[in-house]
Design a protein around this motif. Structure first.
Motif, mmCIF file in Angstrom:
data_model
loop_
_atom_site.group_PDB
_atom_site.id
_atom_site.type_symbol
_atom_site.label_atom_id
_atom_site.label_comp_id
_atom_site.label_asym_id
_atom_site.label_seq_id
_atom_site.Cartn_x
_atom_site.Cartn_y
_atom_site.Cartn_z
ATOM 1 N N GLY A 188 0.804 -1.211 0.000
ATOM 2 C CA GLY A 188 0.000 0.000 0.000
ATOM 3 C C GLY A 188 0.838 1.262 0.000
ATOM 4 N N VAL A 189 0.222 2.374 0.412
ATOM 5 C CA VAL A 189 0.860 3.691 0.383
ATOM 6 C C VAL A 189 1.371 4.035 1.789
ATOM 7 N N HIS A 190 2.607 4.485 1.866
ATOM 8 C CA HIS A 190 3.183 4.883 3.146
ATOM 9 C C HIS A 190 2.385 6.054 3.730
ATOM 10 N N LYS A 191 2.250 6.086 5.045
ATOM 11 C CA LYS A 191 1.459 7.141 5.692
ATOM 12 C C LYS A 191 1.972 8.540 5.353
ATOM 13 N N ASP A 192 3.306 8.682 5.261
ATOM 14 C CA ASP A 192 3.864 9.994 4.909
ATOM 15 C C ASP A 192 3.460 10.391 3.494
ATOM 16 N N ALA A 193 3.421 9.395 2.594
ATOM 17 C CA ALA A 193 3.020 9.668 1.214
ATOM 18 C C ALA A 193 1.538 10.053 1.156
ATOM 19 N N ILE A 194 0.704 9.386 1.962
ATOM 20 C CA ILE A 194 -0.719 9.744 2.016
ATOM 21 C C ILE A 194 -0.880 11.197 2.462
ATOM 22 N N ARG A 195 -0.113 11.585 3.462
ATOM 23 C CA ARG A 195 -0.159 12.973 3.935
ATOM 24 C C ARG A 195 0.195 13.947 2.819
ATOM 25 N N ASP A 196 1.266 13.635 2.083
ATOM 26 C CA ASP A 196 1.711 14.545 1.032
ATOM 27 C C ASP A 196 0.757 14.538 -0.156
ATOM 28 N N ILE A 197 0.234 13.363 -0.501
ATOM 29 C CA ILE A 197 -0.731 13.268 -1.603
ATOM 30 C C ILE A 197 -1.986 14.071 -1.267
ATOM 31 N N ALA A 198 -2.479 13.894 -0.033
ATOM 32 C CA ALA A 198 -3.662 14.643 0.399
ATOM 33 C C ALA A 198 -3.382 16.143 0.428
ATOM 34 N N GLY A 199 -2.119 16.497 0.668
ATOM 35 C CA GLY A 199 -1.744 17.899 0.749
ATOM 36 C C GLY A 199 -1.894 18.661 -0.554
ATOM 37 N N PHE A 200 -1.974 17.954 -1.682
ATOM 38 C CA PHE A 200 -2.181 18.628 -2.970
ATOM 39 C C PHE A 200 -3.614 19.113 -3.135
ATOM 40 N N ASN A 201 -4.513 18.602 -2.269
ATOM 41 C CA ASN A 201 -5.927 18.991 -2.311
ATOM 42 C C ASN A 201 -6.582 18.713 -3.664
ATOM 43 N N SER A 202 -6.160 17.667 -4.319
ATOM 44 C CA SER A 202 -6.813 17.252 -5.562
ATOM 45 C C SER A 202 -8.258 16.851 -5.261
ATOM 46 N N ASN A 203 -9.168 17.250 -6.119
ATOM 47 C CA ASN A 203 -10.585 16.928 -5.892
ATOM 48 C C ASN A 203 -10.859 15.437 -5.986
ATOM 49 N N GLU A 204 -10.071 14.735 -6.822
ATOM 50 C CA GLU A 204 -10.335 13.315 -7.067
ATOM 51 C C GLU A 204 -9.045 12.509 -6.979
ATOM 52 N N ILE A 205 -9.141 11.340 -6.390
ATOM 53 C CA ILE A 205 -8.041 10.375 -6.384
ATOM 54 C C ILE A 205 -8.607 9.026 -6.809
ATOM 55 N N ILE A 206 -7.950 8.395 -7.777
ATOM 56 C CA ILE A 206 -8.303 7.036 -8.181
ATOM 57 C C ILE A 206 -7.245 6.108 -7.609
ATOM 58 N N TYR A 207 -7.667 5.164 -6.787
ATOM 59 C CA TYR A 207 -6.751 4.217 -6.137
ATOM 60 C C TYR A 207 -6.996 2.841 -6.761
ATOM 61 N N ILE A 208 -5.955 2.314 -7.409
ATOM 62 C CA ILE A 208 -6.017 0.966 -7.986
ATOM 63 C C ILE A 208 -5.187 0.055 -7.092
ATOM 64 N N SER A 209 -5.823 -0.975 -6.549
ATOM 65 C CA SER A 209 -5.153 -1.791 -5.529
ATOM 66 C C SER A 209 -5.137 -3.262 -5.904
ATOM 67 N N CYS A 210 -3.983 -3.897 -5.662
ATOM 68 C CA CYS A 210 -3.878 -5.351 -5.813
ATOM 69 C C CYS A 210 -4.032 -6.048 -4.470
ATOM 70 N N ASN A 211 -4.248 -5.262 -3.409
ATOM 71 C CA ASN A 211 -4.372 -5.844 -2.072
ATOM 72 C C ASN A 211 -5.408 -5.064 -1.264
ATOM 73 N N PRO A 212 -6.669 -5.517 -1.266
ATOM 74 C CA PRO A 212 -7.711 -4.765 -0.553
ATOM 75 C C PRO A 212 -7.492 -4.669 0.951
ATOM 76 N N LYS A 213 -6.651 -5.544 1.528
ATOM 77 C CA LYS A 213 -6.358 -5.449 2.967
ATOM 78 C C LYS A 213 -5.638 -4.144 3.292
ATOM 79 N N THR A 214 -4.629 -3.803 2.488
ATOM 80 C CA THR A 214 -3.923 -2.532 2.726
ATOM 81 C C THR A 214 -4.710 -1.364 2.142
ATOM 82 N N LEU A 215 -5.490 -1.611 1.111
ATOM 83 C CA LEU A 215 -6.332 -0.562 0.510
ATOM 84 C C LEU A 215 -7.244 0.076 1.557
ATOM 85 N N VAL A 216 -7.985 -0.743 2.298
ATOM 86 C CA VAL A 216 -8.973 -0.186 3.236
ATOM 87 C C VAL A 216 -8.283 0.597 4.362
#
Length: 451
Positions: free
Chosen positions: A386-414
């Motif tokens: 999945g995505v590292h917590k620091d990366a999630i923080r930085d990705i969210a920091g761009f304030n993009s209206n939409e994010i598409i998450y494609i996951s091969c592992n729904p356990k880490t996805l959720v």
């Protein structure tokens, strides 16, 4: 109940990833493998308060779900663990498993669009990585897949349902050829031996085939005769690439110290949704080509109109999804850790005359902070952790209206979606795509929006 006890029980519930949970008295039994309704014999590995981890030893009785005739390697090979279940039922099981993971994390209120089945539930793989070894100690040379639960024993899987006859012909002819030569296979336990792996790749839409024989450098063997043998095989595909990779790495993975071209070129071509891609022996490319076309079409539909938008494609690999989105986008930036993949992505973009794509080598967690332009849309397609917590923080920091998450592992996805929720993102749409029929795995596409 104590460690090393042998127990018998009926499997209750299959969870995502190929594990099962059963109730035995007042204890919850966790086991790798198994199908709901099977009666099994297992050895206790670990006992905790109210729980026990066990290893399956034997299937005593089949489940009523198992009505399909599997391949001859079923229950020996560690691959297709649910091949005995009808495909429509497999889809129902995976759909429920993914939904259970969302509900467990209190993720509600989104539009769930179910699961899309693969266009082919058999013969769908475009790549197989086989290992040299033997099935029994000091037995004849085998080339194939590991036996279930075994690190050493190798089955020559000439009856595999996941690949077409070209793969089978290359596999069996390779096994026969090197059996006659009596060359030793590489043993990871002492790092001695010669024959390591056989990797076969196919361009499904171009009908091009690559064969890559992987050895150590411990023996100087002339591969000319082997090459000629392969070229004489009656194959449906065009054998455009025969390679010999020298790998002296200690890890049990295919890596390249030296690449020798025995025939043709060091890549094959593939086409996906009207785009062209060159695939090297070590490039990542979705193993189910027809399924990948459906997966990326699904992601494009989730995005909707993205004309004149700036798109970030994070964990971009060889840039497939970014290039699929590039047609209408203003600009696509891709970030990928593996430099070879980035080179391939930029080359593929040139091949497709996409001048609005730029792929950058770097760790997403660090590199994403350095991008000067702000995205209108972000696509994340991370590896299994999945995505590292620091990366999630930085990705969210761009304030993009939409994010598409494609996951091969729904356990880490959720778990990642819960993190994104903390930054003001809500799940809007979810759809599963079965890229790996007859196995416990599934891809999931999610659209999250800023609230």
């Amino acid at each position: 109940m104590k460690k090393k006890d042998i127990i018998e029980f009926e499997v209750d519930k299959m969870e995502f990833g190929g594990t099962t949970v059963s109730q035995l008295g007042n204890r919850e039994i966790h086991m790798k493998g198994g199908i709901s309704g099977q009666k099994v014999k297992a050895a206790v590995k670990k006992v905790r308060s109210g729980k026990a981890d066990v290893k399956m030893l034997e299937i005593l009785e089949k489940s009523t779900l198992e009505t399909q005739t599997p391949c001859k390697h079923f229950n020996e090979c560690g691959g297709c663990t649910i091949l005995s279940i009808p495909y429509e039922k497999q889809l129902e099981i995976k759909e429920k498993q993914v939904m259970d993971l969302f509900l467990k994390q209190d993720l509600f209120g989104f539009q769930f669009q179910g699961i899309q089945g693969s266009p082919q539930d058999k013969l769908y793989r475009n790549k197989m990585e086989y290992t040299f070894g033997d099935e029994v100690k000091d037995g004849p040379l085998t080339v194939g897949l590991h036996k279930k639960g075994r690190h050493i024993d190798i089955l020559t899987v000439d009856g595999c349902f996941l690949v077409d006859q070209d793969f089978v012909k290359v596999l069996t002819s390779t096994a026969n050829y090197f059996n006659e030569k009596e060359l030793p296979y590489y043993r990871g336990i002492n790092h001695k031996g010669y024959l390591r792996n056989l990797v076969v790749r196919k361009g499904v839409n171009t009908n091009e085939l690559m064969v890559n024989i992987v050895t150590s450098s411990q023996i100087d063997f002339d591969m000319t005769e082997y090459k000629e043998m392969l070229l004489e095989l009656d194959l449906e595909a065009d054998l455009v690439s025969i390679l010999h990779t020298i790998n002296d790495g200690l890890a049990d993975a295919v890596q390249c110290d030296e690449l020798r071209i025995l025939h043709g070129r060091d890549y094959i071509n593939e086409e996906l949704l009207g785009l062209k891609f060159t695939i090297s022996p070590f490039s990542f490319f979705q193993t189910n080509t027809k399924g990948a076309e459906m997966l990326y079409t699904m992601a494009r539909e989730f995005v909707g109109d993205h004309s004149d938008k700036v798109v970030f494609d994070l964990y971009s690999g060889t840039g497939t999804i970014g290039q699929v989105m590039a047609g209408a986008a203003k600009k696509v930036y891709g970030i990928e850790l593996i430099e070879e993949a980035v080179v391939a992505a930029n080359n593929n973009a040139k091949l497709n005359n996409l001048n609005n794509c730029e792929f950058i080598a770097g760790d997403v967690t660090k590199t994403v902070k350095n991008l000067k332009e702000k995205p209108d849309l972000i696509i994340v397609d991370p590896p299994r952790p999945g995505v590292h917590k620091d990366a999630i923080r930085d990705i969210a920091g761009f304030n993009s209206n939409e994010i598409i998450y494609i996951s091969c592992n729904p356990k880490t996805l959720v778990l990642d979606l819960v993190e994104f929720k903390n930054y003001g993102y809500e799940v809007e749409k979810v759809k599963c795509m079965d890229m790996f029929p007859n196995t416990p795995h599934v891809e999931t596409v999610v659209k999250i929006v800023k609230k």
